[in-house]
Design an enzyme around this catalytic site. Structure first.
Site, PDB file in Angstrom:
ATOM      1  N   HIS A 202       2.797   6.373  -5.518  1.00  0.00           N
ATOM      2  CA  HIS A 202       2.931   6.536  -6.904  1.00  0.00           C
ATOM      3  C   HIS A 202       1.951   7.958  -6.824  1.00  0.00           C
ATOM      4  O   HIS A 202       2.553   8.880  -7.494  1.00  0.00           O
ATOM      5  CB  HIS A 202       1.439   5.329  -7.741  1.00  0.00           C
ATOM      6  CG  HIS A 202       1.564   5.516  -8.721  1.00  0.00           C
ATOM      7  ND1 HIS A 202       0.887   4.364  -9.148  1.00  0.00           N
ATOM      8  CD2 HIS A 202       2.442   5.874  -9.690  1.00  0.00           C
ATOM      9  CE1 HIS A 202       0.560   4.577 -11.053  1.00  0.00           C
ATOM     10  NE2 HIS A 202       2.083   5.615 -11.322  1.00  0.00           N
TER      11      HIS A 202
ATOM     12  N   HIS B 130       1.905   2.431  -3.690  1.00  0.00           N
ATOM     13  CA  HIS B 130       0.537   2.917  -4.074  1.00  0.00           C
ATOM     14  C   HIS B 130       0.924   3.646  -3.355  1.00  0.00           C
ATOM     15  O   HIS B 130       0.518   5.440  -3.882  1.00  0.00           O
ATOM     16  CB  HIS B 130      -0.794   2.170  -4.076  1.00  0.00           C
ATOM     17  CG  HIS B 130      -1.022   1.136  -4.416  1.00  0.00           C
ATOM     18  ND1 HIS B 130      -1.083   0.770  -6.016  1.00  0.00           N
ATOM     19  CD2 HIS B 130      -1.162   0.100  -4.036  1.00  0.00           C
ATOM     20  CE1 HIS B 130      -1.769   0.313  -5.843  1.00  0.00           C
ATOM     21  NE2 HIS B 130      -1.764  -0.398  -5.064  1.00  0.00           N
TER      22      HIS B 130
ATOM     23  N   GLU C  95       0.995  -1.423   0.033  1.00  0.00           N
ATOM     24  CA  GLU C  95      -0.066   0.136   0.266  1.00  0.00           C
ATOM     25  C   GLU C  95       0.695   1.188  -0.449  1.00  0.00           C
ATOM     26  O   GLU C  95       0.303   2.452  -0.731  1.00  0.00           O
ATOM     27  CB  GLU C  95      -0.948   0.017   1.604  1.00  0.00           C
ATOM     28  CG  GLU C  95      -2.004  -0.633   0.751  1.00  0.00           C
ATOM     29  CD  GLU C  95      -2.531  -1.553  -0.256  1.00  0.00           C
ATOM     30  OE1 GLU C  95      -3.433  -0.018  -0.646  1.00  0.00           O
ATOM     31  OE2 GLU C  95      -3.313  -2.280  -0.747  1.00  0.00           O
TER      32      GLU C  95
END
Length: 696
Positions: free
Chosen positions: A487, A484, A481
């Site tokens: 990102h 992510h 996570e």
């Protein structure tokens, strides 16, 4: 509007924190001031503002150009984005009955708001004109990508359909919005309603840390002094691994796989049947034979055949490995004096025993070294070493629950980059699973807008001031996570529609799954895996056994995932009429692929929120595996460089993958980073499935 009504509306706006400029650090949501009653008026205002902005773009008398159409669309809907982000964060991470009721209304209103926009023929005409003449517009690479994605989004939403088809599409979208919300509420309802109390005699085999977490879960439900298993995966899976009481394992397992399938008010079977029929109808309206064909056209995979090819290539060796493991586990049952056939609620328990015997390793041995705080530090440190960003905790940022922590993120020059919110512990008000989302996305359209990024997990909380101890799977989830999250935080794009994780579903898992690799690197574990009581580092012997055990039980893990992905694909490629009996369809598809009876899908249909709570992963659950082909191959770039933090490789990773968001084609972005296309066997190698015993 009369003066009295105008004054009342103005007064309401002034009192509604969602409609005011936020006077908080970094203009973050003032959660303590927001109550459920604020949301519907805020959404009303946001819908009205956005509709007016869209009307102005649609009816602009000037000749369509990039600024007055595409850029104007990007600037529209700011209030709607702001209100939605706060609302959906609370609905998923800290809901209550009032919010869930409002969610039903909002999901319907959201569909009714977006339908006329996405099917607006005049607006689509402006976009199509620009798209037809795109080669003559002198656009930058990012502008060209934005124009293509905007055109594709409108076209795939039905903007080019005739009026009767548009009207039907609007009806379908409204109904699907209602059904997706109902599905997730049903699932949450079943998860909240069930728990299993553990008396002293029921705790044989359970670690002290599990019992502490079970006590914390009971306290969270107002049952102080007791210990319970809940239907959170982070509670059920470790219980199935270590509980010596077979009858209790069976009870917990059956409750877990029956979520949404109990014939009660929370039953999801009828919801699934209707969702599949409506998705099929919408795909046909758009000229596609199946929903999967429609969905996959706008992905890296492109076709259902390509997806099936990847999944079947992995399925065969994974199934063979699982069947060989099953025979070993059955032998272990016999050795233990068990006079029964291995059942699904036995697999994890005996697999753990087998791993202890073969690899001399069990999760309980390493958990004391994987405290949540240390693993968060490890995730941050890897990001610092790769990308130069630093993290410092802030206590002055408003949060939605006392357990939520916030860090300010700065770039290598010490400039503010983002805020990162970590909401790590399971609680009844939170839906199950783990996810990344944002309260605000990065963009540069009107100055530098820094993102507000969230990670939500469901880890078991330590009791009585003890730290939360993670299993190796939990630690991997945390890094996943956070990948992510990076990102979203490292994004460097101009336009909000291309920011951060706004990429194809089968590319979005690359940054997250790639980041998992650092969690299991010896130099990272030696530094951050420290005993929560003594501070001693992870002993080398235990580290070696942990690394050796990583590929253990990969047949099981791959089978439970690939079976879910294949059933997802079949739901959306076969005629909807074939799945009118959801249980029968599930049985039939699992029989077709030779699913071992001792393993269940990772997500049975009735609890498969990825594909039925909304359509983000519908026909797309395979994406995790498609991305794993890339992530296994991508980490090889660091291994080939001889340094897992190699600066030139990390710079390419940042520029080509993490910072570029959706501003370039994903295949082009991957090749720019790696210098070539991914090598498919990297996935099988990583999972230890290249050399697999033949199934009997």
């Amino acid at each position: 509007m009369s003066d009295t009504l105008q004054t009342a509306a103005t007064s309401q706006s002034a009192a509604n924190p969602l409609l005011k400029a936020w006077q908080t650090p970094f203009e973050t949501p003032p959660f303590a001031e927001i109550v459920p009653e604020h949301f519907l008026p805020a959404f009303e205002q946001a819908f009205a503002d956005h509709s007016a902005e869209i009307a102005a773009i649609t009816h602009d008398p000037a000749t369509p150009d990039f600024p007055n159409t595409i850029t104007a669309l990007e600037r529209s809907g700011k209030l709607l984005s702001k209100v939605s982000a706060v609302f959906y964060d609370l609905v998923s991470a800290h809901s209550n009955p009032a919010l869930l009721e409002i969610d039903k209304e909002v999901s319907l209103r959201m569909a009714r708001h977006w339908n006329p926009i996405m099917m607006n023929a005049v607006l689509f005409g402006r976009i199509a004109l620009l798209h037809d003449n795109r080669a003559t517009l002198g656009l930058t690479g990012e502008e060209m990508r934005l124009l293509e994605r905007t055109y594709t989004r409108f076209h795939r939403s039905g903007a080019g359909l005739d009026e009767p088809a548009k009207a039907r599409m609007a009806e379908i979208n409204e109904r699907l919005a209602h059904l997706g919300t109902a599905f997730s509420h049903h699932l949450l309802g079943d998860e909240q309603d069930w728990f299993m109390e553990l008396g002293e005699a029921d705790r044989e085999g359970l670690s002290d840390s599990f019992v502490a977490a079970a006590k914390a879960a009971a306290e969270e439900r107002g049952m102080a002094g007791k210990a319970i298993v809940t239907l959170s995966r982070s509670s059920v899976e470790p219980f199935l691994k270590s509980a010596a009481r077979r009858d209790l394992r069976e009870k917990a397992y059956k409750a877990f796989v029956a979520r949404g399938d109990n014939g009660n008010d929370n039953d999801n079977n009828a919801v699934i049947v209707e969702i599949l029929a409506l998705r099929e109808e919408s795909a046909r309206l758009l000229g596609f034979p199946t929903f999967a064909a429609y969905r996959l056209e706008d992905s890296m995979a492109k076709t259902p055949e390509a997806v099936r090819g990847l999944l079947e290539r992995v399925w065969k060796p994974a199934r063979a490995r699982a069947l060989a493991d099953r025979d070993d586990l059955q032998a272990l049952v016999a050795e233990d004096g068990g006079n029964f056939a291995l059942a699904p609620w036995d697999w994890r328990y005996y697999a753990e025993k087998l791993r202890q015997a073969k690899a001399n390793f069990d999760d309980a041995a390493i958990k004391p070294y994987l405290s949540l705080d240390h693993m968060v530090e490890a995730a941050f440190d890897c990001a610092t070493r790769l990308f130069g960003v630093t993290f410092s905790e802030r206590k002055d940022i408003p949060v939605w629950h006392p357990d939520v922590r916030v860090w300010e993120v700065k770039d290598s020059a010490g400039k503010h980059k983002a805020l990162f919110y970590g909401d790590y512990f399971a609680r009844p008000s939170k839906r199950s699973g783990a996810w990344m989302t944002s309260l605000r996305d990065q963009q540069k359209l009107d100055g530098e807008i820094a993102p507000l990024v969230i990670n939500v997990c469901n880890f078991a909380k330590g009791a009585d001031g003890e730290p939360s101890l993670l299993s190796p799977d939990d630690a991997r989830t945390l890094f996943h996570e956070f990948g992510h999250g990076l990102h979203g935080m490292m994004s460097e794009v101009t336009y909000p529609s291309l920011s951060g994780t706004s990429v194809f579903t089968d590319f979005v898992e690359l940054p997250s799954q790639l980041y998992e690799h650092w969690q299991e690197q010896p130099q990272v574990l030696r530094q951050f895996a420290r005993h929560y009581q003594t501070g001693e580092p992870l002993p080398d012997d235990l580290l070696k056994r942990f690394l050796a055990a990583r590929k253990f039980n990969q047949g099981f893990a791959t089978v439970e995932f690939v079976s879910s992905a294949l059933v997802d694909l079949e739901f959306h490629t076969q005629p909807a009429a074939a799945s009118r009996d959801v249980r029968a369809f599930e049985r039939q598809e699992l029989e077709k692929i030779g699913m071992p009876a001792e393993i269940s899908m990772r997500h049975r249909p009735q609890q498969f929120g990825h594909i039925f709570s909304g359509d983000h992963y519908a026909s797309g659950y395979y994406s995790y595996m498609w991305s794993e082909v890339m992530d296994a191959d991508a980490f090889g770039a660091f291994e080939e460089a001889g340094d897992i933090f190699d600066p030139p490789t990390a710079k390419r990773l940042l520029d080509d993958i993490y910072a570029s968001g959706g501003s370039r084609d994903p295949e082009e972005a991957y090749v720019a980073f790696r210098g070539r296309e991914p090598e498919p066997d990297a996935l099988l190698r990583r999972r230890g499935l290249l050399e697999t015993p033949e199934a009997a």
